[in-house]
Enzyme design. Structure first.
Site, PDB file in Angstrom:
ATOM      1  N   THR A 134     -46.164  -0.861  13.299  1.00 43.48           N
ATOM      2  CA  THR A 134     -44.837  -0.367  12.896  1.00 43.48           C
ATOM      3  C   THR A 134     -44.974   0.553  11.676  1.00 43.48           C
ATOM      4  OG1 THR A 134     -44.492  -2.189  11.350  1.00 43.48           O
ATOM      5  CG2 THR A 134     -43.772  -2.566  13.631  1.00 43.48           C
ATOM      6  N   GLU A 157     -48.205   0.350  18.212  1.00 39.78           N
ATOM      7  CA  GLU A 157     -49.438   0.819  17.550  1.00 39.78           C
ATOM      8  C   GLU A 157     -49.341   0.655  16.028  1.00 39.78           C
ATOM      9  OE1 GLU A 157     -51.825   1.218  20.411  1.00 39.78           O
ATOM     10  OE2 GLU A 157     -52.503   2.469  18.749  1.00 39.78           O
ATOM     11  N   GLY A 163     -47.622 -10.153  16.489  1.00 45.72           N
ATOM     12  CA  GLY A 163     -47.304  -8.732  16.686  1.00 45.72           C
ATOM     13  C   GLY A 163     -47.988  -7.935  15.602  1.00 45.72           C
TER      14      GLY A 163
END
Ligand SMILES: Cc1cc2nc3c(=O)[nH]c(=O)nc-3n(C[C@H](O)[C@H](O)[C@H](O)COP(=O)(O)OP(=O)(O)OC[C@H]3O[C@@H](n4cnc5c(N)ncnc54)[C@H](O)[C@@H]3O)c2cc1C
Length: 417
Positions: free
Chosen positions: A399, A397, A148
């Protein structure tokens, strides 16, 4: 100081700096605002409850040219860089879930535009939008279950089958906006896992390609009209021409990475810094919607024999909301202007704008709920939806923590973990 007949300083016409929008920018803003107010707002609650892609609304946007590759091209073309964020702010003021269904395509388009050859742009970008009679969306798939914030950890592989001039992709993408329902998926995969992020390349998966399937559709807290899903790539074969930028370029890049030549991280950073302000503009749109609604409400609602805005506790909250929203917009405009005019992002100004705007949107929508009291907490009023929608802007986009990391590294030049 000498002044003109209307009181402006005589030399103002020569000023090289201006925050005044030109006629074209104002016209586009009114056009987008009209669509947001007339088409998106009235439909927002319904599509939020349905949690489905609002195809009829995307089609309406396509019919008027707002959702088309020519339209997006026109927004990007503005030499000041402001038209794209202006349009985004208006659409997301209308509704963020529907807005994301319209603008989600832009991520894939930006990737093709940023990494593709002119032939690839000509072939794939129009297919991302389809036509007004047959609208399509596109999806940009980077994130994975175990990659992520740390994109360098992605595991999806791309293997070149030289005999057939085909790429074979295998892996799982997570959280893909429009994943599985898109005509065009742009997938970032590793052509050489040993090289980490330097072994990554972006591939276009053409419509109806075998081996690409949609996983579970995610049930979300906000932007519920926007489709989010996992995407599986199972021996997904695509023609050689689908590698964005072409094979020679990739081979050269991989060779330099293997030799340990200095990385192009600066170029990658420039790209992120350029796209983040547009995401920031979306958050500004949500924040402004909440602020305007709360301001009107506070003037109307009476308690203790006076409008609640006549209490400083409410009035100052609204003053702060307005100030913070303007502050966020100015950061968005600055970064958009920097991106379009090729300025160097020495302090990660793009990340700054997205960070500020996301946090302002969360705070402003929360305050709006407070100002509406019990009504703010119900689904009869839109502010609870805006609050749910706003929260994504501190997550996707990059954190808020990752934006702070990027800014801290840029200003210090230090390796901050
Ligand atoms: C609705 C939605 C739509 C999305 N759309 C897309 C899309 O279209 N395409 C796509 O590729 N991805 C998409 N994403 C994925 C999104 O970009 C990721 O969710 C995001 O980057 C965060 O990754 P993660 O969820 O794995 O969180 P993690 O990376 O696991 O982070 C968890 C927490 O740890 C913190 N953290 C992690 N590393 C650090 C660090 N070094 N220092 C301090 N804190 C840290 C994070 O800030 C966060 O608070 C979407 C996500 C959502 C929810």
């Amino acid at each position: 100081m000498t002044t003109t007949a209307d009181g402006a300083p005589a030399d103002s016409a020569q000023a090289s700096f201006s925050l005044e929008l030109n006629d074209d920018q104002r016209d586009v803003r009114e056009w987008a605002r009209g669509f947001a107010a007339g088409v998106m707002r009235p439909a927002a609650s319904e599509w939020d409850e349905r949690e489905e892609t609002p195809w009829p609304i995307i089609q309406e946007a396509a019919k008027i040219g707002l959702y088309s590759f020519e339209g997006f091209g026109q927004f990007w073309a503005d030499p000041t860089g402001l038209t794209m964020p202006i349009v985004n702010e208006e659409l997301f003021w209308g509704d963020a879930g529907i807005g994301m269904s319209i603008m989600g395509t832009a991520l894939a388009v930006a990737s093709i535009f940023g990494s593709g050859t002119p032939e690839q742009m000509g072939e794939w970008i129009p297919q991302c939008f389809g036509t007004p009679g047959d609208v399509k969306v596109a999806s940009f798939c980077v994130s994975e279950p175990d990659a992520g914030s740390d994109v360098s950890a992605l595991r999806t592989t791309a293997r070149y089958d030289e005999a057939k001039d085909e790429w074979v992709l295998n892996g799982q993408k997570a959280w893909a906006t429009n994943g599985g329902i898109a005509a065009i998926h742009v997938v970032v995969a590793s052509a050489d896992r040993e090289l980490g992020a330097r072994g990554h390349a972006a591939f276009v998966i053409p419509p109806d390609t075998q081996g690409l399937t949609q996983g579970t559709k995610v049930k979300k807290h906000g932007i519920r009209a926007s489709h989010t899903a996992d995407v599986f790539l199972d021996d997904c074969r695509i023609p050689g021409r689908c590698l964005l930028g072409g094979k020679d370029k990739l081979d050269g890049r991989l060779a330099r990475a293997r030799e340990g030549t200095r990385s192009k991280s600066q170029a990658a950073m420039q790209t992120f810094e350029s796209t983040r302000p547009v995401v920031g503009a979306q958050a500004v749109g949500i924040a402004r919607a909440a602020y305007e609604y709360a301001l009107d409400y506070a003037k109307e609602r009476k308690q203790f024999g006076r409008a609640i805005i006549e209490n400083q506790g409410i009035a100052f909250a609204l003053a702060d909301m307005k100030m913070e929203i303007d502050c966020a917009r100015l950061l968005v405009w600055r970064a958009s202007w920097m991106a379009r005019t090729g300025q160097k992002f020495t302090a990660a100004e793009g990340s700054m704008s997205k960070l500020k705007a996301g946090e302002v949107a969360v705070a402003a929508t929360e305050r709006a709920i407070q100002i509406l009291g019990g009504n703010g907490y119900t689904r009869e009023f839109p502010v609870e939806r805006w609050h749910r929608d706003a929260k994504i802007y501190t997550i996707f986009e990059g954190t808020s923590e990752i934006q702070r990391l990027v800014i801290a590294r840029a200003i210090s030049g230090m390796k901050i973990a």
